[in-house]
Enzyme design. Structure first.
Site, PDB file in Angstrom:
ATOM      1  N   SER A 131       0.828  -1.203   0.000  1.00  0.00           N
ATOM      2  CA  SER A 131       0.000   0.000   0.000  1.00  0.00           C
ATOM      3  C   SER A 131       0.860   1.250   0.000  1.00  0.00           C
ATOM      4  O   SER A 131       1.968   1.269   0.575  1.00  0.00           O
ATOM      5  CB  SER A 131      -0.855  -0.003   1.269  1.00  0.00           C
ATOM      6  OG  SER A 131      -1.468   1.251   1.450  1.00  0.00           O
ATOM      7  N   TYR A 155      -1.819  -0.715  10.595  1.00  0.00           N
ATOM      8  CA  TYR A 155      -2.076  -1.359   9.301  1.00  0.00           C
ATOM      9  C   TYR A 155      -0.902  -1.119   8.342  1.00  0.00           C
ATOM     10  O   TYR A 155      -0.367  -2.048   7.731  1.00  0.00           O
ATOM     11  CB  TYR A 155      -3.376  -0.825   8.693  1.00  0.00           C
ATOM     12  CG  TYR A 155      -3.508  -1.104   7.227  1.00  0.00           C
ATOM     13  CD1 TYR A 155      -3.814  -2.385   6.769  1.00  0.00           C
ATOM     14  CD2 TYR A 155      -3.289  -0.104   6.271  1.00  0.00           C
ATOM     15  CE1 TYR A 155      -3.912  -2.652   5.414  1.00  0.00           C
ATOM     16  CE2 TYR A 155      -3.385  -0.360   4.921  1.00  0.00           C
ATOM     17  CZ  TYR A 155      -3.692  -1.632   4.488  1.00  0.00           C
ATOM     18  OH  TYR A 155      -3.773  -1.894   3.144  1.00  0.00           O
ATOM     19  N   LYS A 159       2.203  -3.663   6.541  1.00  0.00           N
ATOM     20  CA  LYS A 159       2.593  -3.719   5.125  1.00  0.00           C
ATOM     21  C   LYS A 159       4.094  -3.467   4.973  1.00  0.00           C
ATOM     22  O   LYS A 159       4.779  -4.146   4.217  1.00  0.00           O
ATOM     23  CB  LYS A 159       1.789  -2.692   4.311  1.00  0.00           C
ATOM     24  CG  LYS A 159       0.294  -2.999   4.225  1.00  0.00           C
ATOM     25  CD  LYS A 159       0.028  -4.259   3.410  1.00  0.00           C
ATOM     26  CE  LYS A 159      -1.419  -4.676   3.389  1.00  0.00           C
ATOM     27  NZ  LYS A 159      -1.659  -5.958   2.701  1.00  0.00           N
TER      28      LYS A 159
END
Ligand code: UFG
Length: 346
Positions: A131, A155, A159
């Site tokens: 992302s 989050y 990643k």
């Protein structure tokens, strides 16, 4: 020899659009999904679009022994897994702040489990769903792949951590190769209107909030801040049609498999163009002839003013470029919303 592309999280929003492209390009696939945030019905719709049955297993990516059995089964049936496309993950930024352990477990432990099973089975290639949130915000734009890493929520940390793990693993085993696809803001839906995004509950992201306001299931769209130093004061993002994002995955897999690539390679997937919240609302209203009532609210904490991609690496190396306009995204997303007001539920 025919080989298999093993797709974790294949029933999700990005997954189903990518499956359509993979099947249309002639790839054989096997899907793993736990359906915690998706439905087998989505895979049935992929079959409907492509005319090809989608083989799938319901399971958890953290179940290493199950993964080892699946890889061994594919090899025993002379369709060994040549590449893993790893999309299975939790993806709600806000939830990751309140439930960090869950996010590290599913996203990071899940990837370790997958890599362990791949190592045992001798599967050497992986394309990972990363992302743009891995980039350190509020610095020079556009973001190239060399931009500093510095995610601002758990989050994004998961990643970035998985990218680091992949890099280290590629370094340790020179036959192992990995691509991280850093998505910007995927929106829209397949032009058929049969597959699309349907987040449970009240959407966190702008685009599904727009479509649900337009259809009347939410009363008004909150616009989080019009006091940024941007074109009109609202936040700017690089929105990309989900079908273009899907094509990017196929290009990445083909590049990895056809050229005997080594090492770790990150690529941005975006359009290279920024659109503000107010511009997106306007484009949606114009493309679809429907009103989106909105109200300006305070900034949402953690948001940056602007983000868009430098997409020259994916263009030069993968020979990929996004084709769809903002109008296409608005039209296709609205088509999906109107035809499927309750998502995949009957
Ligand atoms: N926004 C609103 N109202 C809403 C929702 C969003 O005004 O109801 C605004 C935001 O403030 C932002 C823009 O719309 O300016 C886009 O917000 P999204 O939540 O749709 O997308 P983000 O860019 O915040 O985050 C997305 C994904 C993340 C991913 C990130 C990568 O949700 O998973 O892109 O940069 F990590």
């Amino acid at each position: 020899m025919q080989t298999t592309i093993f797709v974790t999280g294949g029933a999700g929003y990005i997954g189903v659009h990518t499956l359509v492209c993979l099947l249309e390009a002639g790839h054989r696939i096997l899907v793993l999904d736990d359906f915690s945030n998706s439905s087998p019905q989505a895979l049935a719709r992929v079959e409907e679009i492509t005319g090809i049955k989608v083989p799938f297993v319901q399971g958890d990516v953290r179940d290493t022994e199950m993964l080892k059995r699946l890889f061994a089964d594919c090899a025993a049936h002379e369709v060994p897994v040549s590449c893993v496309l790893h999309l299975a993950a939790l993806k709600a930024v806000g939830e990751s702040v309140s439930l960090p352990l869950k996010y590290y477990d599913v996203n990071v432990t899940g990837t370790l489990s997958l890599l362990e099973a791949m190592r045992t089975a001798g599967v050497k290639r992986i394309v990972f769903s990363s992302s743009a949130t891995v980039y350190r915000p509020e610095t020079t734009l556009p973001y190239t792949e060399q931009h500093a890493i510095g995610p601002s929520n758990p989050y994004g940390q998961t990643k970035a951590m998985v990218e680091q793990i992949l890099q280290d693993f590629c370094h340790a085993d020179r036959d192992f190769s990995a691509i991280a696809l850093r998505y910007f803001n995927p929106i829209g839906a397949h032009h058929s209107g049969r597959i699309g995004d349907h987040p449970a509950g009240i959407p966190n992201n702008l685009f599904p909030y727009i479509t649900r306001t337009a259809i009347g299931s939410l009363p008004v769209l909150p616009v989080f801040g019009t006091d940024y130093s941007t074109v009109d004061g609202s936040g700017v993002r690089d929105y990309i049609h989900v079908s273009d994002l899907a094509t990017g995955h196929v290009k990445a897999i083909d590049w990895l498999c056809d050229n005997d690539i080594q090492g770790f390679h990150p690529f941005n997937l975006g359009t290279g163009r920024g659109t503000s919240v107010l511009e997106l609302i306007d484009a949606f209203e114009t493309a679809n002839g429907v009103a989106v009532p909105y109200e300006v609210r305070a900034r949402r904490s953690g948001d940056s003013a602007e983000a868009w991609a430098d997409v020259s690496a994916a263009n030069l190396v993968l020979n990929w470029r996004a084709q769809h306009t903002i109008e296409d995204m608005c039209r296709d997303g609205w088509n999906w919303q109107q035809k499927n007001p309750s998502g995949y539920e009957k």
